[in-house]
Design an enzyme around this catalytic site. Structure first.
Site, PDB file in Angstrom:
ATOM      1  N   TRP A   1       3.871  -9.881  -5.993  1.00 26.74           N
ATOM      2  CA  TRP A   1       4.475  -8.595  -6.354  1.00 26.74           C
ATOM      3  C   TRP A   1       5.274  -8.047  -5.182  1.00 26.74           C
ATOM      4  O   TRP A   1       6.230  -8.736  -4.778  1.00 26.74           O
ATOM      5  CB  TRP A   1       3.468  -7.643  -7.031  1.00 26.74           C
ATOM      6  N   ASP A   2       4.965  -6.912  -4.599  1.00 28.54           N
ATOM      7  CA  ASP A   2       5.859  -6.305  -3.590  1.00 28.54           C
ATOM      8  C   ASP A   2       6.385  -7.372  -2.626  1.00 28.54           C
ATOM      9  O   ASP A   2       5.599  -8.091  -1.997  1.00 28.54           O
ATOM     10  CB  ASP A   2       5.118  -5.271  -2.744  1.00 28.54           C
TER      11      ASP A   2
ATOM     12  N   SER B   1       1.725  -3.211   1.303  1.00 32.83           N
ATOM     13  CA  SER B   1       3.101  -3.293   1.820  1.00 32.83           C
ATOM     14  C   SER B   1       3.253  -2.463   3.100  1.00 32.83           C
ATOM     15  O   SER B   1       2.434  -1.598   3.381  1.00 32.83           O
ATOM     16  CB  SER B   1       4.060  -2.728   0.782  1.00 32.83           C
TER      17      SER B   1
ATOM     18  N   ARG C   1       0.920   4.808   2.744  1.00 30.70           N
ATOM     19  CA  ARG C   1       1.130   3.360   2.904  1.00 30.70           C
ATOM     20  C   ARG C   1       2.622   3.009   2.976  1.00 30.70           C
ATOM     21  O   ARG C   1       3.481   3.878   2.980  1.00 30.70           O
ATOM     22  CB  ARG C   1       0.503   2.608   1.728  1.00 30.70           C
ATOM     23  N   ASP C   2       2.897   1.707   3.033  1.00 33.59           N
ATOM     24  CA  ASP C   2       4.222   1.105   2.856  1.00 33.59           C
ATOM     25  C   ASP C   2       5.203   1.427   3.989  1.00 33.59           C
ATOM     26  O   ASP C   2       6.314   1.952   3.755  1.00 33.59           O
ATOM     27  CB  ASP C   2       4.836   1.510   1.501  1.00 33.59           C
TER      28      ASP C   2
ATOM     29  N   GLU D   1       6.907   5.455  -3.521  1.00 32.95           N
ATOM     30  CA  GLU D   1       6.356   4.269  -2.871  1.00 32.95           C
ATOM     31  C   GLU D   1       7.455   3.431  -2.206  1.00 32.95           C
ATOM     32  O   GLU D   1       8.625   3.486  -2.585  1.00 32.95           O
ATOM     33  CB  GLU D   1       5.641   3.401  -3.913  1.00 32.95           C
TER      34      GLU D   1
HETATM   35  O1  LIG Z   1      -0.532  -3.443  -4.408  1.00 31.96           O
HETATM   36  C1  LIG Z   1      -0.379  -2.261  -3.692  1.00 31.96           C
HETATM   37  C2  LIG Z   1       1.065  -2.088  -3.285  1.00 31.96           C
HETATM   38  O2  LIG Z   1       1.853  -1.960  -4.473  1.00 31.96           O
HETATM   39  C3  LIG Z   1       2.491  -0.668  -4.491  1.00 31.96           C
HETATM   40  C4  LIG Z   1       3.898  -0.758  -5.034  1.00 31.96           C
HETATM   41  O3  LIG Z   1       4.083  -1.772  -5.960  1.00 31.96           O
HETATM   42  O4  LIG Z   1       1.693   0.230  -5.228  1.00 31.96           O
HETATM   43  C5  LIG Z   1       1.550  -0.002  -6.630  1.00 31.96           C
HETATM   44  C6  LIG Z   1       0.307   0.653  -7.181  1.00 31.96           C
HETATM   45  O5  LIG Z   1       0.035   0.307  -8.494  1.00 31.96           O
HETATM   46  C7  LIG Z   1       0.833   0.645  -9.503  1.00 31.96           C
HETATM   47  O6  LIG Z   1       1.814  -0.342  -9.657  1.00 31.96           O
HETATM   48  C8  LIG Z   1       1.459  -1.435 -10.448  1.00 31.96           C
HETATM   49  C9  LIG Z   1       2.660  -2.322 -10.553  1.00 31.96           C
HETATM   50  O7  LIG Z   1       2.542  -3.225  -9.571  1.00 31.96           O
HETATM   51  C10 LIG Z   1       1.005  -0.980 -11.787  1.00 31.96           C
HETATM   52  O8  LIG Z   1       0.658  -2.116 -12.532  1.00 31.96           O
HETATM   53  C11 LIG Z   1      -0.179  -0.064 -11.662  1.00 31.96           C
HETATM   54  O9  LIG Z   1      -0.473   0.502 -12.899  1.00 31.96           O
HETATM   55  C12 LIG Z   1       0.088   1.062 -10.761  1.00 31.96           C
HETATM   56  O10 LIG Z   1      -1.126   1.687 -10.463  1.00 31.96           O
HETATM   57  O11 LIG Z   1      -0.855   0.187  -6.531  1.00 31.96           O
HETATM   58  C13 LIG Z   1      -1.742   1.233  -6.336  1.00 31.96           C
HETATM   59  C14 LIG Z   1      -3.099   0.811  -6.768  1.00 31.96           C
HETATM   60  O12 LIG Z   1      -3.106   0.504  -8.126  1.00 31.96           O
HETATM   61  C15 LIG Z   1      -1.176   2.418  -7.076  1.00 31.96           C
HETATM   62  O13 LIG Z   1      -1.609   3.611  -6.515  1.00 31.96           O
HETATM   63  C16 LIG Z   1       0.268   2.150  -6.947  1.00 31.96           C
HETATM   64  O14 LIG Z   1       1.081   2.904  -7.775  1.00 31.96           O
HETATM   65  C17 LIG Z   1       2.559  -0.255  -3.033  1.00 31.96           C
HETATM   66  O15 LIG Z   1       2.688   1.129  -2.839  1.00 31.96           O
HETATM   67  C18 LIG Z   1       1.283  -0.814  -2.469  1.00 31.96           C
HETATM   68  O16 LIG Z   1       1.397  -1.088  -1.080  1.00 31.96           O
END
Ligand SMILES: OC[C@H]1O[C@@](CO)(OC[C@@]2(O[C@H]3O[C@H](CO)[C@@H](O)[C@H](O)[C@H]3O)O[C@H](CO)[C@@H](O)[C@@H]2O)[C@@H](O)[C@@H]1O
Length: 547
Positions: free
Chosen positions: A103-104, A194, A277-278, A370
């Site tokens: 993913w990321d 990330s 984060r990120d 993000e």
């Molecule tokens: O994996 C964590 C990293 O991913 C990021 C950005 O992609 O945060 C994503 C996040 O999850 C959401 O995005 C998903 C798509 O990849 C989606 O399927 C899910 O429903 C969302 O919750 O990951 C955290 C934990 O779930 C959530 O708070 C974010 O929105 C990045 O910011 C992180 O480094």
């Protein structure tokens, strides 16, 4: 006579017109929907990097997304204007690698976000997880490890395999190197989030990984029992390459850089589900030697305190369609308080950072901005960030996708791009149908509303992302690359790029080359040594092999 604030929308319309006609026959922007309020037009601040000014993405701004979408499409279609929507990804997309969920993803960049190949190899870094480990795709986040892929540089997309031809190189942080010490406490990094990788010297092989170390507390059964602690962290390593492959050394120690302070950035005591984060670092070209980091944060303060203000709403005085502050607070929108955070490096090795006030807040608008990045083009400073439909506050709405803000320097009154809305490119989404989540999308929602996420804007306006869900098929692989045409505060998806706007899957090209001949020769010698030692274990055979 029209004053400056009243003139701005007309100027934007004129700019939009010339921009659209200059790049060909793409659909014109939809007109605003009567009844939706115009945003407050920001007054640009003078460039003042030391100031503590935080720009606002207001509710009035975000309202423009819906105002510029089509209210009468059939349920489940796309209601976003065509130039702000990512084209449909076909359901038969190829996988970058069937043994790794991806993913990321980010690239090897220098201090100005140029993308480097290393000794003839393009290299990318991704959050990865094991599809065969027994957890679901949506559970992968707590198992995330940073991995890398490489492929030979300079081959056109149409000469590569359909999946981009990336070779998986394994994890960046070696097994057994997951110990972190912060404020005297030792703990184990349980997930690596990330994410950016900086080539410290474009003629050398030293690299600095900036990432988010996540420590999830688990019970004896291995279940998560409390939300994670997030630490923005640096780990140093070296990139190597020979004729056959790319590999990394180092990344065995982790330098904690930042944890939210509760003063500028919300911490775990204020909200157990805080976002922090990120990291993305860059040197300000207008201030050589000054390095900044942008990151995802939340406005400091106790969760649930209803303290958004009229400034967060952003309506013009006298706007007949404006919400009242009380209406907004009554809706519970104050639970959503994203910020684009900023820190400045205190040393040349980028190992000490100090928080500065956020660049942008989205109080009462959205809870997550993000993977922010700073993209500098023609003296304009763009901040791109990704967000979800599910993290919008009540009463405002927008698709999963990438959002953009433009200013004149690091401290600016950043303008939300594209009619003041902020939307740059969303997944095809029906904003007339209530949202679901990525886990349980509304069946009436467009089946591609979650097709891609985690967009990263590369040099030349190319945008890479990963596939999440297309129809009923889950992804975990790189999306087709698309291209944005960016002019001032407007952007549009270039439908002439690739096939109807979709380029190659994972087409992530380098725009700069790091030719490190000394390092390359050393790597050839080292490889011989490793091969020889593996066979005979003697240094003599290394000398022989190198001759
Ligand atoms: O994996 C964590 C990293 O991913 C990021 C950005 O992609 O945060 C994503 C996040 O999850 C959401 O995005 C998903 C798509 O990849 C989606 O399927 C899910 O429903 C969302 O919750 O990951 C955290 C934990 O779930 C959530 O708070 C974010 O929105 C990045 O910011 C992180 O480094």
């Amino acid at each position: 006579m029209a004053n400056e604030r009243q003139k701005r929308p007309m100027l934007k319309m004129a700019l939009a017109g010339s921009f659209i006609s200059s790049i060909g026959a793409q659909t014109a922007f939809a007109q605003g929907v009567p009844g939706f309020p115009l945003p407050t037009i920001h007054t640009q601040q003078a460039y003042a990097p030391d100031a503590d000014f935080t720009s606002r993405w207001t509710r009035a701004d975000a309202m423009q997304i819906k105002a510029h979408s089509n209210p009468s499409v059939a349920a489940g279609q796309n209601s976003l204007p065509g130039q702000l929507v990512m084209p449909d990804i076909p359901e038969d997309f190829p996988l970058i690698n069937p043994d790794v969920w991806v993913w990321d993803t980010w690239t090897l960049i220098d201090k100005h976000a140029n993308q480097f190949s290393y000794n003839g190899w393009e290299v990318i870094f991704s959050l990865t997880a094991d599809p065969n480990a027994g957890y679901s795709f949506d559970e992968r986040h707590v198992h995330a490890r940073i991995g890398f892929f490489y492929r030979r540089a300079g081959i056109p997309a149409d000469k590569r395999p359909a999946n981009g031809g990336w070779i998986y190189g394994g994890h960046i942080i070696p097994e057994g190197a997951q110990e972190q010490v912060f404020a005297g406490t030792t703990y184990t990094i349980t997930a690596e989030w990330s994410g950016s990788m900086r080539l410290l010297d474009p003629n050398g092989n030293q690299v600095s990984l900036f990432y988010t170390d996540m420590a999830f507390n688990r019970n004896a059964a291995g279940q998560d029992i409390t939300p994670a602690q997030a630490v923005i962290t640096q780990s140093l390593g070296q990139i190597h390459a020979d004729f056959n492959h790319v590999w990394f050394t180092g990344f065995t120690t982790h330098t904690p850089l930042l944890r939210p302070d509760g003063v500028l950035y919300q911490n775990g005591a204020q909200n157990p589900f805080y976002n922090f984060r990120d990291p993305f670092t860059f040197e300000d070209p207008n201030h050589p030697g000054v390095n900044y980091m942008v990151f995802e944060g939340n406005t400091a303060g106790q969760l649930g305190v209803p303290n958004c203000t009229d400034a967060d709403l952003g309506y013009r005085p006298g706007d007949p369609n404006a919400e009242t502050l009380q209406q907004v607070l009554d809706s519970g929108a104050y639970y959503q308080k994203a910020t684009i955070g900023l820190a400045v490096a205190e040393d040349a090795s980028l190992s000490k950072w100090t928080f500065l006030p956020p660049l942008i807040s989205a109080n009462c608008v959205n809870d997550q901005t993000e993977r922010p990045q700073v993209y500098i083009r023609k003296d304009k400073y763009y901040i791109f960030t990704i967000s979800h439909r599910s993290t919008y506050a009540p009463g405002v709405d927008g698709p999963d996708g990438v959002y953009g803000f433009v200013g004149n320097g690091i401290r600016s009154d950043f303008q939300p791009m594209n009619y003041g809305s902020g939307l740059v490119m969303g997944n095809p989404t029906d904003l007339n149908t209530p949202a679901g989540t990525a886990f349980a999308p509304n069946p009436l929602q467009n089946p591609r509303a979650f097709q891609s996420y985690s967009h990263y804007v590369m040099p030349g306006g190319l945008v890479e992302s990963f596939i999440d869900r297309v129809e009923d098929r889950r992804g975990g692989t790189l999306s087709p690359t698309v291209r944005l045409r960016i002019r001032s505060d407007m952007s549009m998806v270039d439908l002439r790029y690739g096939n109807g706007g979709l380029g190659g899957y994972g087409d992530i090209p380098a725009n700069r080359a790091d030719i490190n001949i000394a390092g390359f020769i050393q790597d050839l010698i080292t490889q011989n040594m490793q091969v020889s030692q593996g066979t005979t274990g003697s240094v003599t055979s290394f000398v022989n092999a190198a001759q």
